[in-house]
Design a protein around this motif. Structure first.
Motif, PDB file in Angstrom:
ATOM      1  N   LEU A 250      10.527  56.100  48.935  1.00 38.99           N
ATOM      2  CA  LEU A 250      11.360  57.204  48.448  1.00 38.99           C
ATOM      3  C   LEU A 250      10.452  58.331  47.964  1.00 38.99           C
ATOM      4  O   LEU A 250       9.753  58.191  46.959  1.00 38.99           O
ATOM      5  N   ARG A 251      10.440  59.431  48.694  1.00 40.35           N
ATOM      6  CA  ARG A 251       9.624  60.589  48.343  1.00 40.35           C
ATOM      7  C   ARG A 251      10.495  61.613  47.636  1.00 40.35           C
ATOM      8  O   ARG A 251      11.605  61.913  48.081  1.00 40.35           O
ATOM      9  N   ILE A 252      10.012  62.158  46.556  1.00 39.25           N
ATOM     10  CA  ILE A 252      10.767  63.113  45.739  1.00 39.25           C
ATOM     11  C   ILE A 252      10.250  64.525  46.035  1.00 39.25           C
ATOM     12  O   ILE A 252       9.065  64.812  45.803  1.00 39.25           O
ATOM     13  N   PRO A 253      11.082  65.417  46.546  1.00 45.80           N
ATOM     14  CA  PRO A 253      10.650  66.819  46.717  1.00 45.80           C
ATOM     15  C   PRO A 253      10.273  67.428  45.372  1.00 45.80           C
ATOM     16  O   PRO A 253      10.966  67.200  44.376  1.00 45.80           O
ATOM     17  N   GLU A 254       9.189  68.168  45.342  1.00 52.27           N
ATOM     18  CA  GLU A 254       8.699  68.672  44.061  1.00 52.27           C
ATOM     19  C   GLU A 254       9.628  69.682  43.417  1.00 52.27           C
ATOM     20  O   GLU A 254       9.529  69.947  42.222  1.00 52.27           O
ATOM     21  N   ASP A 255      10.561  70.249  44.181  1.00 50.78           N
ATOM     22  CA  ASP A 255      11.499  71.219  43.606  1.00 50.78           C
ATOM     23  C   ASP A 255      12.866  70.604  43.305  1.00 50.78           C
ATOM     24  O   ASP A 255      13.831  71.331  43.044  1.00 50.78           O
ATOM     25  N   MET A 256      12.972  69.262  43.304  1.00 50.00           N
ATOM     26  CA  MET A 256      14.252  68.613  43.001  1.00 50.00           C
ATOM     27  C   MET A 256      14.609  68.825  41.533  1.00 50.00           C
ATOM     28  O   MET A 256      13.813  68.539  40.643  1.00 50.00           O
ATOM     29  N   PRO A 257      15.814  69.345  41.221  1.00 47.87           N
ATOM     30  CA  PRO A 257      16.227  69.536  39.814  1.00 47.87           C
ATOM     31  C   PRO A 257      16.240  68.211  39.064  1.00 47.87           C
ATOM     32  O   PRO A 257      16.467  67.148  39.643  1.00 47.87           O
TER      33      PRO A 257
ATOM     34  N   THR B 244       1.724  65.668  46.015  1.00 48.87           N
ATOM     35  CA  THR B 244       1.162  66.543  44.979  1.00 48.87           C
ATOM     36  C   THR B 244       1.175  65.906  43.592  1.00 48.87           C
ATOM     37  O   THR B 244       0.618  66.457  42.654  1.00 48.87           O
ATOM     38  N   GLY B 245       1.832  64.771  43.469  1.00 45.54           N
ATOM     39  CA  GLY B 245       1.898  64.105  42.170  1.00 45.54           C
ATOM     40  C   GLY B 245       2.651  62.803  42.297  1.00 45.54           C
ATOM     41  O   GLY B 245       3.106  62.422  43.385  1.00 45.54           O
ATOM     42  N   ILE B 246       2.783  62.115  41.197  1.00 46.10           N
ATOM     43  CA  ILE B 246       3.542  60.863  41.164  1.00 46.10           C
ATOM     44  C   ILE B 246       4.237  60.769  39.817  1.00 46.10           C
ATOM     45  O   ILE B 246       3.725  61.253  38.800  1.00 46.10           O
ATOM     46  N   LEU B 247       5.442  60.227  39.824  1.00 43.62           N
ATOM     47  CA  LEU B 247       6.162  60.079  38.556  1.00 43.62           C
ATOM     48  C   LEU B 247       6.677  58.655  38.437  1.00 43.62           C
ATOM     49  O   LEU B 247       6.880  57.950  39.428  1.00 43.62           O
TER      50      LEU B 247
ATOM     51  N   ILE C  13      10.176  60.133  33.207  1.00 39.32           N
ATOM     52  CA  ILE C  13      11.544  60.644  33.108  1.00 39.32           C
ATOM     53  C   ILE C  13      12.133  60.343  31.739  1.00 39.32           C
ATOM     54  O   ILE C  13      12.771  61.192  31.108  1.00 39.32           O
ATOM     55  N   ARG C  14      11.879  59.139  31.264  1.00 38.28           N
ATOM     56  CA  ARG C  14      12.457  58.723  29.989  1.00 38.28           C
ATOM     57  C   ARG C  14      11.965  59.586  28.828  1.00 38.28           C
ATOM     58  O   ARG C  14      12.679  59.821  27.863  1.00 38.28           O
TER      59      ARG C  14
ATOM     60  N   VAL D 259      12.118  70.750  37.111  1.00 41.21           N
ATOM     61  CA  VAL D 259      12.151  70.139  38.433  1.00 41.21           C
ATOM     62  C   VAL D 259      11.134  68.996  38.458  1.00 41.21           C
ATOM     63  O   VAL D 259      10.365  68.810  37.520  1.00 41.21           O
ATOM     64  N   ALA D 260      11.133  68.268  39.563  1.00 43.26           N
ATOM     65  CA  ALA D 260      10.293  67.081  39.659  1.00 43.26           C
ATOM     66  C   ALA D 260       8.818  67.399  39.441  1.00 43.26           C
ATOM     67  O   ALA D 260       8.074  66.613  38.855  1.00 43.26           O
ATOM     68  N   ARG D 261       8.368  68.546  39.922  1.00 44.28           N
ATOM     69  CA  ARG D 261       6.970  68.948  39.786  1.00 44.28           C
ATOM     70  C   ARG D 261       6.539  68.988  38.322  1.00 44.28           C
ATOM     71  O   ARG D 261       5.400  68.664  37.970  1.00 44.28           O
ATOM     72  N   ASP D 262       7.465  69.386  37.424  1.00 45.63           N
ATOM     73  CA  ASP D 262       7.134  69.509  35.997  1.00 45.63           C
ATOM     74  C   ASP D 262       6.983  68.145  35.326  1.00 45.63           C
ATOM     75  O   ASP D 262       6.278  68.016  34.323  1.00 45.63           O
TER      76      ASP D 262
END
Length: 594
Positions: A476-483, A509-512, A517-518, A531-534
């Motif tokens: 599951l890849r998360i787009p960096e601009d996902m709200p 570009t990163g990993i979360l 998130i918590r 967004v996900a990038r932050d």
């Protein structure tokens, strides 16, 4: 050089001349003596707090063994407004002391002991045992729903660590003495020397493994500590079950069903326990030292109506063993104890989880046994037996300690009559709960522990490449601009724990993680601002396709994570799959047993 320093140097020199095993045995005697004295000090201080604070102000005390059923009404429904004040003050003073002097003394101390073993080479600050004694006595002595096991484990392990540091022992020997100290303290205060000697080496891991090198030192320390403790306190069991029995094979099916009940209740217990901490107390916007006071207020609110959830509740366990409580009352108290313990320890209060687990397991067993006896008396012949079986069976699952829990339940009641049903219920509960555990610092197995990183199967792991132990699979890849709001929904519906963040061209570009998130989950008005990038962690540590498994483990240990993304050398920004410590462990065991 002072006299004490010269004595220490001479003692250290003499000890170094002995073979390691003899040296550890001799030192375990000394650790056991100190752990036994520490257990006496803690028990005395806690008893004084319970009498002069909780009992004096609220009028509440636990029933004694042999109390007539009619007299229980004089113990149970104590309605005192002091329940709204006393636990709050206890939590406040405890929180201030812990925060200012030794923050690692908060919570249930067994996890701190486990973390010291795996992550810190067995090092525990000298002040921790003394802070833990005081903070735990304040928390439990003012009505907090917590047990003695966590405090005494951290107290004993702290003394063991201090012994090792004074004698300049190496990290391996220090870790073993930490376990010996914990075993000594627990064995003394719970009157269960053999169970405690096995509990300390077993509780480190979620798989059925032991720190086998520590078993003999733990036995020596536990025997010594128990001998010291019983010089002051009369030797005897904690519980007196009376005539308990079971019939073969007729009652095996009800016991197997009860094992399933223990697993379900254990799952709820762990989820509520850590959910209260992560979703309520941690995001609570007050100073950390004040949170135990909030937990005390919540505990006091429950205790006002049901004071049985206060303190350890062992008197009520005895009443359940004697068949003097209604099954509906016991079922209610089991789940109220889960809430009360979550309030006390989840808020940062100081205490253990073994005592509450004994109470919960006993009440579950009583409810199941006496209800089952009413519904199907030909199947459930001895309902009181389920109370005792619940003590060991419930804790075996939630603590991942099936062997030591069985033995401790037998020792605490001075009865091995129910050994077979205890084995059945404990095994069932343990297997069904799988990786669900009250101790979040446990490692999966010895090979996954940083304490054994440089010594365990290194030769084999240095010859195996990452691509041999894992396969390409959908990630599951998360787009960096996902709200952020959409991110939370996406992650919630996934079973993964780490998620690569990619740009528009699919490059990582990163990993979360869930923790990222918590940490900001309860911030206001962030759904569209973040967004996900932050949230993601940049500069991702990668495992390459042709790295060895040893290199992968070392990268995980360096940044203290359990999972990392795998990429090919020629395309380092394109994730291929994820590899975890569990993948490595499973592959290692598969290769070694093939």
């Amino acid at each position: 050089m002072g006299t004490i320093e010269r004595l220490r140097v001479r003692l250290s020199r003499e000890m170094s001349r002995l073979p390691s095993q003899y040296r550890l045995m001799l030192l375990s005697v000394g650790v056991g003596i100190v752990a036994g004295l520490g257990a006496i000090l803690f028990d005395r201080l806690l008893g004084w707090m319970l009498r002069t604070v909780l009992e004096s102000f609220t009028g509440y005390s636990e029933p004694q063994a042999g109390s007539p059923a009619a007299s229980l009404f004089t113990f149970a429904p104590v309605r005192s407004l002091w329940f709204f004040i006393v636990p709050v003050l206890g939590g406040l003073v405890s929180g201030v002391i812990v925060y200012l002097v030794a923050p690692e003394a908060e919570g249930h101390g067994t996890d701190a002991m486990i973390e010291a073993f795996h992550q810190r080479g067995g090092k525990i600050r000298k002040r921790v045992p003394f802070v833990k004694i005081l903070a735990s006595a304040l928390t439990i002595g003012t009505g907090g729903s917590a047990g003695k096991e966590g405090p005494i484990a951290q107290i004993g392990s702290g003394f063991g660590s201090t012994f090792a540091s004074l004698l300049k022992l190496n990290a391996r020997e220090r870790r073993i003495l930490v376990l010996a100290g914990a075993a000594g303290g627990i064995g003394a205060i719970f009157q269960a020397p053999l169970g405690a000697a096995l509990f300390a080496p077993e509780v480190l891991y979620r798989e059925t493994e032991f720190e086998y090198e520590a078993i003999l030192p733990c036995i020596v320390s536990s025997i010594t500590s128990y001998a010291v403790y019983t010089q002051l306190y009369k030797k005897g069991a904690l519980f007196f079950p009376g005539p308990v029995d079971f019939s073969l094979p007729g009652e095996l099916l009800p016991y197997a069903l009860f094992g399933v009940v223990c697993a379900l209740a254990g799952f709820i217990y762990v989820r509520v326990f850590y959910g209260s901490r992560d979703l309520f107390f941690r995001p609570l916007r007050i100073h950390k030292m004040l949170k135990p006071a909030v937990g005390g207020l919540m505990l006091g609110t429950i205790a006002y109506a049901f004071p049985q959830v206060s303190d350890g509740g062992y008197g009520w366990v005895q009443m359940a063993l004697e068949g003097k409580m209604l099954w509906g009352t016991m079922l209610l108290l089991a789940f109220l104890k889960i809430l009360a313990t979550s309030c006390t320890i989840g808020s940062g209060g100081s205490g253990g989880v073994f005592g509450p687990s004994v109470f919960i397991g006993a009440m579950l067993g009583g409810a199941f046994g006496f209800l089952g006896h009413q519904v199907a008396p030909e199947w459930v012949v001895n309902p009181s037996s389920f109370v005792l079986v619940g003590i060991g069976g419930f804790f075996a699952g939630v603590a991942k300690t099936p062997v030591s829990s069985i033995i401790m339940a037998c020792e605490m009641s001075a009865s091995y009559t129910l050994l077979v049903p205890l084995m059945l219920v404990s095994s069932t509960s343990y297997l069904l709960l799988r990786n669900t555990s009250l101790y979040e610092k446990q490692q999966l197995s010895r090979i996954a522990s940083p304490a054994h990183l440089t010594e365990f199967a290194r030769g084999m792991l240095e010859k195996i490449r990452v691509h041999e132990a894992t396969t390409e699979r959908p990630i599951l890849r998360i787009p960096e601009d996902m709200p952020f709001g959409e991110l939370v929904k996406t992650v919630t519906h996934s079973r993964a724990s780490h998620f690569p963040v990619v740009d528009g061209e699919g490059r990582m570009t990163g990993i979360l993680s869930i923790g990222n998130i918590r940490s900001i989950l309860f911030e206001d008005t962030i759904d569209q601002l973040i967004v996900a990038r932050d949230v993601a962690t940049p500069n991702v540590v990668r495992v390459y396709w042709n790295d060895t498994l040893q290199q992968a483990l070392e990268k995980m240990a360096a940044i203290q994570v359990d999972e990392l993304p795998v990429v090919r050398e020629e395309r380092p920004d394109e994730i291929v799959t994820m590899i975890s410590k569990r993948d490595i462990v499973n592959y290692y065991y598969g290769r070694s047993t093939a």
